[in-house]
Design a protein around this motif. Structure first.
Motif, PDB file in Angstrom:
ATOM      1  N   SER A 224      10.894  42.681 -60.558  1.00  0.00           N
ATOM      2  CA  SER A 224      11.950  41.528 -61.208  1.00  0.00           C
ATOM      3  C   SER A 224      11.522  40.191 -60.528  1.00  0.00           C
ATOM      4  N   GLY A 225      11.540  39.129 -61.475  1.00  0.00           N
ATOM      5  CA  GLY A 225      11.375  37.966 -60.752  1.00  0.00           C
ATOM      6  C   GLY A 225       9.796  37.640 -60.709  1.00  0.00           C
ATOM      7  N   VAL A 226       9.649  36.088 -60.362  1.00  0.00           N
ATOM      8  CA  VAL A 226       8.137  35.761 -60.197  1.00  0.00           C
ATOM      9  C   VAL A 226       7.639  35.708 -58.911  1.00  0.00           C
ATOM     10  N   TRP A 227       6.459  36.286 -58.886  1.00  0.00           N
ATOM     11  CA  TRP A 227       5.395  36.308 -57.783  1.00  0.00           C
ATOM     12  C   TRP A 227       4.692  35.125 -57.835  1.00  0.00           C
ATOM     13  N   THR A 228       4.522  34.592 -56.739  1.00  0.00           N
ATOM     14  CA  THR A 228       3.626  33.512 -56.626  1.00  0.00           C
ATOM     15  C   THR A 228       2.592  33.614 -55.603  1.00  0.00           C
ATOM     16  N   LEU A 229       1.342  33.273 -56.279  1.00  0.00           N
ATOM     17  CA  LEU A 229      -0.016  33.550 -55.870  1.00  0.00           C
ATOM     18  C   LEU A 229      -0.712  32.321 -55.381  1.00  0.00           C
ATOM     19  N   PHE A 230      -1.148  32.437 -54.163  1.00  0.00           N
ATOM     20  CA  PHE A 230      -1.943  31.252 -53.594  1.00  0.00           C
ATOM     21  C   PHE A 230      -3.473  31.651 -53.485  1.00  0.00           C
ATOM     22  N   THR A 231      -4.349  31.206 -54.010  1.00  0.00           N
ATOM     23  CA  THR A 231      -5.610  31.766 -53.627  1.00  0.00           C
ATOM     24  C   THR A 231      -6.925  30.623 -53.390  1.00  0.00           C
ATOM     25  N   ASN A 232      -7.798  30.926 -52.663  1.00  0.00           N
ATOM     26  CA  ASN A 232      -8.954  29.963 -52.296  1.00  0.00           C
ATOM     27  C   ASN A 232     -10.026  30.894 -52.002  1.00  0.00           C
ATOM     28  N   GLY A 233     -11.230  30.196 -52.335  1.00  0.00           N
ATOM     29  CA  GLY A 233     -12.314  31.023 -51.750  1.00  0.00           C
ATOM     30  C   GLY A 233     -13.370  29.876 -51.189  1.00  0.00           C
ATOM     31  N   ALA A 234     -14.062  30.269 -50.243  1.00  0.00           N
ATOM     32  CA  ALA A 234     -14.859  29.307 -49.498  1.00  0.00           C
ATOM     33  C   ALA A 234     -16.506  30.069 -49.304  1.00  0.00           C
ATOM     34  N   SER A 235     -17.166  29.079 -49.194  1.00  0.00           N
ATOM     35  CA  SER A 235     -18.570  29.445 -48.912  1.00  0.00           C
ATOM     36  C   SER A 235     -19.307  28.652 -48.229  1.00  0.00           C
TER      37      SER A 235
ATOM     38  N   ASN B 100     -17.878  28.480 -56.499  1.00  0.00           N
ATOM     39  CA  ASN B 100     -17.109  28.785 -57.957  1.00  0.00           C
ATOM     40  C   ASN B 100     -17.008  30.249 -57.989  1.00  0.00           C
ATOM     41  N   GLU B 101     -17.962  30.957 -57.526  1.00  0.00           N
ATOM     42  CA  GLU B 101     -17.812  32.733 -57.689  1.00  0.00           C
ATOM     43  C   GLU B 101     -16.854  32.895 -56.624  1.00  0.00           C
ATOM     44  N   ALA B 102     -16.470  32.470 -55.566  1.00  0.00           N
ATOM     45  CA  ALA B 102     -15.707  32.825 -54.664  1.00  0.00           C
ATOM     46  C   ALA B 102     -14.345  32.714 -54.834  1.00  0.00           C
ATOM     47  N   GLU B 103     -14.041  31.370 -55.647  1.00  0.00           N
ATOM     48  CA  GLU B 103     -12.816  31.215 -56.364  1.00  0.00           C
ATOM     49  C   GLU B 103     -12.493  32.149 -57.286  1.00  0.00           C
ATOM     50  N   TYR B 104     -13.423  32.541 -58.244  1.00  0.00           N
ATOM     51  CA  TYR B 104     -13.023  33.427 -59.269  1.00  0.00           C
ATOM     52  C   TYR B 104     -12.821  34.848 -58.782  1.00  0.00           C
ATOM     53  N   GLU B 105     -13.780  35.173 -57.604  1.00  0.00           N
ATOM     54  CA  GLU B 105     -13.521  36.672 -57.223  1.00  0.00           C
ATOM     55  C   GLU B 105     -12.237  36.825 -56.459  1.00  0.00           C
ATOM     56  N   VAL B 106     -11.511  35.944 -55.662  1.00  0.00           N
ATOM     57  CA  VAL B 106     -10.218  35.858 -55.107  1.00  0.00           C
ATOM     58  C   VAL B 106      -9.273  35.737 -56.089  1.00  0.00           C
ATOM     59  N   MET B 107      -9.373  35.210 -57.205  1.00  0.00           N
ATOM     60  CA  MET B 107      -8.374  35.038 -58.331  1.00  0.00           C
ATOM     61  C   MET B 107      -8.359  36.702 -59.063  1.00  0.00           C
ATOM     62  N   ILE B 108      -9.273  37.206 -59.224  1.00  0.00           N
ATOM     63  CA  ILE B 108      -9.214  38.419 -59.844  1.00  0.00           C
ATOM     64  C   ILE B 108      -8.593  39.517 -58.758  1.00  0.00           C
ATOM     65  N   ALA B 109      -9.319  39.558 -57.780  1.00  0.00           N
ATOM     66  CA  ALA B 109      -8.705  40.401 -56.704  1.00  0.00           C
ATOM     67  C   ALA B 109      -7.319  40.359 -56.503  1.00  0.00           C
TER      68      ALA B 109
ATOM     69  N   GLU C 192       2.813  33.400 -61.023  1.00  0.00           N
ATOM     70  CA  GLU C 192       2.577  32.213 -61.048  1.00  0.00           C
ATOM     71  C   GLU C 192       1.574  31.893 -59.860  1.00  0.00           C
ATOM     72  N   ALA C 193       0.137  31.909 -60.575  1.00  0.00           N
ATOM     73  CA  ALA C 193      -0.974  31.399 -59.663  1.00  0.00           C
ATOM     74  C   ALA C 193      -1.067  30.235 -59.508  1.00  0.00           C
ATOM     75  N   LYS C 194      -1.468  29.832 -58.079  1.00  0.00           N
ATOM     76  CA  LYS C 194      -1.848  28.394 -57.666  1.00  0.00           C
ATOM     77  C   LYS C 194      -3.038  28.330 -57.198  1.00  0.00           C
ATOM     78  N   CYS C 195      -3.953  27.403 -57.487  1.00  0.00           N
ATOM     79  CA  CYS C 195      -5.318  27.286 -57.213  1.00  0.00           C
ATOM     80  C   CYS C 195      -5.708  25.957 -56.937  1.00  0.00           C
ATOM     81  N   ASP C 196      -6.804  25.755 -55.946  1.00  0.00           N
ATOM     82  CA  ASP C 196      -6.979  24.273 -55.797  1.00  0.00           C
ATOM     83  C   ASP C 196      -8.587  23.990 -56.443  1.00  0.00           C
ATOM     84  N   SER C 197      -9.065  25.002 -57.142  1.00  0.00           N
ATOM     85  CA  SER C 197     -10.106  24.837 -57.938  1.00  0.00           C
ATOM     86  C   SER C 197      -9.816  24.166 -59.425  1.00  0.00           C
ATOM     87  N   LEU C 198     -10.224  22.902 -59.542  1.00  0.00           N
ATOM     88  CA  LEU C 198     -10.122  22.424 -60.717  1.00  0.00           C
ATOM     89  C   LEU C 198     -10.883  23.171 -61.862  1.00  0.00           C
TER      90      LEU C 198
END
Length: 144
Positions: free
Chosen positions: A5-16, A47-56, A70-76
């Protein structure tokens, strides 16, 4: 109320960087403790790292019973491709996007918003920690 119940908030970031790639996650359930992860992966582009972390992270949230995310990501790039604002021109990015869309369909509701890097500092630090860790325990690239 259950944990779903309720909103889960997700912050993601990938780095290379020259030492490798890292994924950083901060997952905040509606109640209870935050989940933080720093993962080192095989060499990926940023970009691959940003996608990998979002999916995982989406799969982690779903596995924990999240229904609204509610996912939050700094990759435009990732945010705009997932939200349909940017065209995908590379096959690899299209495969990542397809996988994210399948995963997002598991949620009752979802939003993905772009946030400035300075508001994503914890996930950023976790990703950088993973990317500069020693090579001992490397996870293979996840999805595609």
């Amino acid at each position: 109320m259950g944990t779903s119940s309720g909103v889960w908030t997700l912050f993601t970031n990938g780095a290379s960087n020259m030492k490798g790639s890292g994924l950083g996650t901060v997952l905040k359930p509606p109640t209870g403790d935050m989940i933080r992860q720093s993962i080192k992966t095989a060499r990926l582009t940023n970009n691959e790292a940003e996608y990998e972390v979002m999916i995982a992270d989406l799969e982690l949230a779903k596995g924990l019973g999240a229904e609204v995310i509610e996912a939050k990501c700094d990759s435009l790039l990732v945010v705009n491709q997932v939200n349909g604002n940017f065209e995908v021109r590379e096959d690899m990015m299209q495969r990542y996007l397809d996988k994210i869309q399948v995963t997002l369909h598991c949620f009752k509701e979802w939003t993905l918003v772009h946030i400035p890097r300075e508001l994503n500092s914890e996930a950023d630090a976790l990703a950088n920690m993973g990317s500069s860790a020693e090579q001992d325990n490397i996870l293979p690239g996840a999805v595609v």
